[in-house]
Design a protein around this motif. Sequence first.
Motif, PDB file in Angstrom:
ATOM      1  N   THR A  39       0.822  -1.213   0.000  1.00  0.00           N
ATOM      2  CA  THR A  39       0.000   0.000   0.000  1.00  0.00           C
ATOM      3  C   THR A  39       0.853   1.259   0.000  1.00  0.00           C
ATOM      4  N   THR A  40       1.878   1.307   0.835  1.00  0.00           N
ATOM      5  CA  THR A  40       2.731   2.501   0.901  1.00  0.00           C
ATOM      6  C   THR A  40       3.483   2.723  -0.407  1.00  0.00           C
ATOM      7  N   ALA A  41       4.044   1.622  -0.948  1.00  0.00           N
ATOM      8  CA  ALA A  41       4.785   1.744  -2.206  1.00  0.00           C
ATOM      9  C   ALA A  41       3.872   2.147  -3.355  1.00  0.00           C
ATOM     10  N   ALA A  42       2.635   1.637  -3.334  1.00  0.00           N
ATOM     11  CA  ALA A  42       1.696   1.999  -4.400  1.00  0.00           C
ATOM     12  C   ALA A  42       1.337   3.481  -4.341  1.00  0.00           C
ATOM     13  N   TRP A  43       1.254   4.032  -3.137  1.00  0.00           N
ATOM     14  CA  TRP A  43       0.929   5.462  -2.999  1.00  0.00           C
ATOM     15  C   TRP A  43       2.113   6.335  -3.434  1.00  0.00           C
ATOM     16  N   LEU A  44       3.314   5.864  -3.237  1.00  0.00           N
ATOM     17  CA  LEU A  44       4.498   6.656  -3.626  1.00  0.00           C
ATOM     18  C   LEU A  44       4.889   6.465  -5.088  1.00  0.00           C
ATOM     19  N   TYR A  45       4.421   5.397  -5.718  1.00  0.00           N
ATOM     20  CA  TYR A  45       4.828   5.089  -7.095  1.00  0.00           C
ATOM     21  C   TYR A  45       4.534   6.237  -8.069  1.00  0.00           C
ATOM     22  N   PRO A  46       3.369   6.897  -8.021  1.00  0.00           N
ATOM     23  CA  PRO A  46       3.125   7.998  -8.966  1.00  0.00           C
ATOM     24  C   PRO A  46       4.122   9.147  -8.818  1.00  0.00           C
ATOM     25  N   PHE A  47       4.589   9.394  -7.574  1.00  0.00           N
ATOM     26  CA  PHE A  47       5.579  10.457  -7.403  1.00  0.00           C
ATOM     27  C   PHE A  47       6.911  10.094  -8.055  1.00  0.00           C
ATOM     28  N   VAL A  48       7.216   8.805  -8.118  1.00  0.00           N
ATOM     29  CA  VAL A  48       8.467   8.367  -8.739  1.00  0.00           C
ATOM     30  C   VAL A  48       8.452   8.655 -10.242  1.00  0.00           C
ATOM     31  N   THR A 111       3.419  -9.721 -23.842  1.00  0.00           N
ATOM     32  CA  THR A 111       2.979  -8.340 -23.590  1.00  0.00           C
ATOM     33  C   THR A 111       2.965  -8.042 -22.104  1.00  0.00           C
ATOM     34  N   ASN A 112       2.494  -9.001 -21.322  1.00  0.00           N
ATOM     35  CA  ASN A 112       2.465  -8.796 -19.868  1.00  0.00           C
ATOM     36  C   ASN A 112       3.879  -8.661 -19.308  1.00  0.00           C
ATOM     37  N   TRP A 113       4.814  -9.479 -19.809  1.00  0.00           N
ATOM     38  CA  TRP A 113       6.190  -9.393 -19.319  1.00  0.00           C
ATOM     39  C   TRP A 113       6.813  -8.030 -19.651  1.00  0.00           C
ATOM     40  N   VAL A 114       6.546  -7.559 -20.849  1.00  0.00           N
ATOM     41  CA  VAL A 114       7.121  -6.251 -21.259  1.00  0.00           C
ATOM     42  C   VAL A 114       6.564  -5.124 -20.392  1.00  0.00           C
ATOM     43  N   LEU A 115       5.252  -5.161 -20.140  1.00  0.00           N
ATOM     44  CA  LEU A 115       4.642  -4.108 -19.325  1.00  0.00           C
ATOM     45  C   LEU A 115       5.117  -4.180 -17.879  1.00  0.00           C
ATOM     46  N   VAL A 116       5.273  -5.401 -17.342  1.00  0.00           N
ATOM     47  CA  VAL A 116       5.778  -5.535 -15.973  1.00  0.00           C
ATOM     48  C   VAL A 116       7.219  -5.034 -15.896  1.00  0.00           C
ATOM     49  N   LEU A 117       8.026  -5.361 -16.917  1.00  0.00           N
ATOM     50  CA  LEU A 117       9.409  -4.852 -16.945  1.00  0.00           C
ATOM     51  C   LEU A 117       9.435  -3.320 -16.990  1.00  0.00           C
ATOM     52  N   LEU A 118       8.544  -2.760 -17.766  1.00  0.00           N
ATOM     53  CA  LEU A 118       8.477  -1.298 -17.854  1.00  0.00           C
ATOM     54  C   LEU A 118       8.090  -0.683 -16.511  1.00  0.00           C
ATOM     55  N   ALA A 119       7.043  -1.242 -15.879  1.00  0.00           N
ATOM     56  CA  ALA A 119       6.557  -0.665 -14.620  1.00  0.00           C
ATOM     57  C   ALA A 119       7.570  -0.826 -13.495  1.00  0.00           C
ATOM     58  N   THR A 120       8.277  -1.949 -13.472  1.00  0.00           N
ATOM     59  CA  THR A 120       9.234  -2.153 -12.385  1.00  0.00           C
ATOM     60  C   THR A 120      10.555  -1.424 -12.604  1.00  0.00           C
ATOM     61  N   SER A 121      10.887  -1.099 -13.849  1.00  0.00           N
ATOM     62  CA  SER A 121      12.164  -0.420 -14.116  1.00  0.00           C
ATOM     63  C   SER A 121      12.075   1.094 -13.932  1.00  0.00           C
ATOM     64  N   LEU A 122      10.868   1.640 -13.883  1.00  0.00           N
ATOM     65  CA  LEU A 122      10.741   3.092 -13.750  1.00  0.00           C
ATOM     66  C   LEU A 122      11.285   3.608 -12.415  1.00  0.00           C
ATOM     67  N   PRO A 123      11.040   2.940 -11.263  1.00  0.00           N
ATOM     68  CA  PRO A 123      11.642   3.449 -10.011  1.00  0.00           C
ATOM     69  C   PRO A 123      13.164   3.418 -10.028  1.00  0.00           C
ATOM     70  N   VAL A 124      13.749   2.348 -10.600  1.00  0.00           N
ATOM     71  CA  VAL A 124      15.212   2.279 -10.675  1.00  0.00           C
ATOM     72  C   VAL A 124      15.746   3.371 -11.597  1.00  0.00           C
ATOM     73  N   GLY A 125      15.066   3.584 -12.710  1.00  0.00           N
ATOM     74  CA  GLY A 125      15.483   4.658 -13.620  1.00  0.00           C
ATOM     75  C   GLY A 125      15.358   6.026 -12.986  1.00  0.00           C
ATOM     76  N   SER A 126      14.366   6.202 -12.115  1.00  0.00           N
ATOM     77  CA  SER A 126      14.218   7.489 -11.437  1.00  0.00           C
ATOM     78  C   SER A 126      15.399   7.769 -10.531  1.00  0.00           C
ATOM     79  N   ILE A 127      15.898   6.714  -9.857  1.00  0.00           N
ATOM     80  CA  ILE A 127      17.063   6.917  -8.993  1.00  0.00           C
ATOM     81  C   ILE A 127      18.272   7.342  -9.820  1.00  0.00           C
ATOM     82  N   TYR A 128      18.508   6.638 -10.940  1.00  0.00           N
ATOM     83  CA  TYR A 128      19.700   6.925 -11.753  1.00  0.00           C
ATOM     84  C   TYR A 128      19.584   8.276 -12.465  1.00  0.00           C
ATOM     85  N   PHE A 129      18.501   8.435 -13.212  1.00  0.00           N
ATOM     86  CA  PHE A 129      18.364   9.657 -14.000  1.00  0.00           C
ATOM     87  C   PHE A 129      18.165  10.884 -13.105  1.00  0.00           C
ATOM     88  N   GLY A 130      17.407  10.712 -12.005  1.00  0.00           N
ATOM     89  CA  GLY A 130      17.206  11.843 -11.101  1.00  0.00           C
ATOM     90  C   GLY A 130      18.518  12.311 -10.480  1.00  0.00           C
TER      91      GLY A 130
END
Length: 285
Positions: A39-48, A111-130
């Motif tokens: 629940t906490t991670a889901a609420w913070l995910y949009p900010f990432v 298709t599901n694997w690609v979308l899951v990879l996309l959704a899970t890689s966005l927080p890691v990319g935010s750390i690096y690119f940010g």
Amino acid sequence: MNRAGRVLLVLALVAVVGMAFRVSWNALRDVARAIGADTTAAWLYPFVVDGLMALALVAALVLSGDARKFALRVLASYTLASLVLNYIHGLVPNLHSESIGWSRLAEGDWTNWVLVLLATSLPVGSIYFGSDLVAKVLHHRPPVEAVEPESVQIDVNRSGAELGEPVVEETAVPPVPVPELVQVDSIEVPPAPVEVRVPVAAAEVSRPRRATGRVPVVARSARPVRTPEELLSEARSITQSWPVEELTGEAIRKALRTSPAKARVLRETLKAERVADAAAETAAR
């Protein structure tokens, strides 16, 4: 636009962006729950995701050159990723449930694997690119424009026209007519030479002459200004041995270093004197 109008424009922009973030936040939260976030991670995910978009936009406004292009690429990439996840949220009704847990984002496995990879890689990319964008902004130094030194004007060895000083010009003197001969006892004797002064007219002064201080001794003219009487006396002594054919204005000008107008006047005077001397010699015989 005045200051009040700008403030209203910024407030309207903040309101629109806030409402758009609220809409996107709902979709990204449900996607985060579907990929296994609590629940906490889901609420913070949009900010990432959307928060990095705002950070990249600010960095693009500050940076320049290649760093600015990098910030724009990050902004475009995360904008596209947020758009895809919002689109998937609209296509899959199961994601809209309040008690949703882990779920599939698409029917097909690939298709599901690609979308899951996309959704899970966005927080890691935010750390690096940010982190990279913040480092670029902190180390950014705006380019300093080279200031050209003011040129120092040197007025030495410059003519009066370049310095804006009035220039004195000699007006052209009409040729002096040859005096008529006077009949004296059957001998034609010319009258005495008439002294002719050359009028000098000063050019119009467009602006007042500025003070230049004392002229150095080495820069002063070595030859003083000669009067017409002095010029005539000097011309007589120089041209005493000249034949009449060589009494030209150009020859007299070069010998005396004077103006063409004065040289012509001297030429006519000297020729008249020679005619008078010849007549006097004839009379004496």
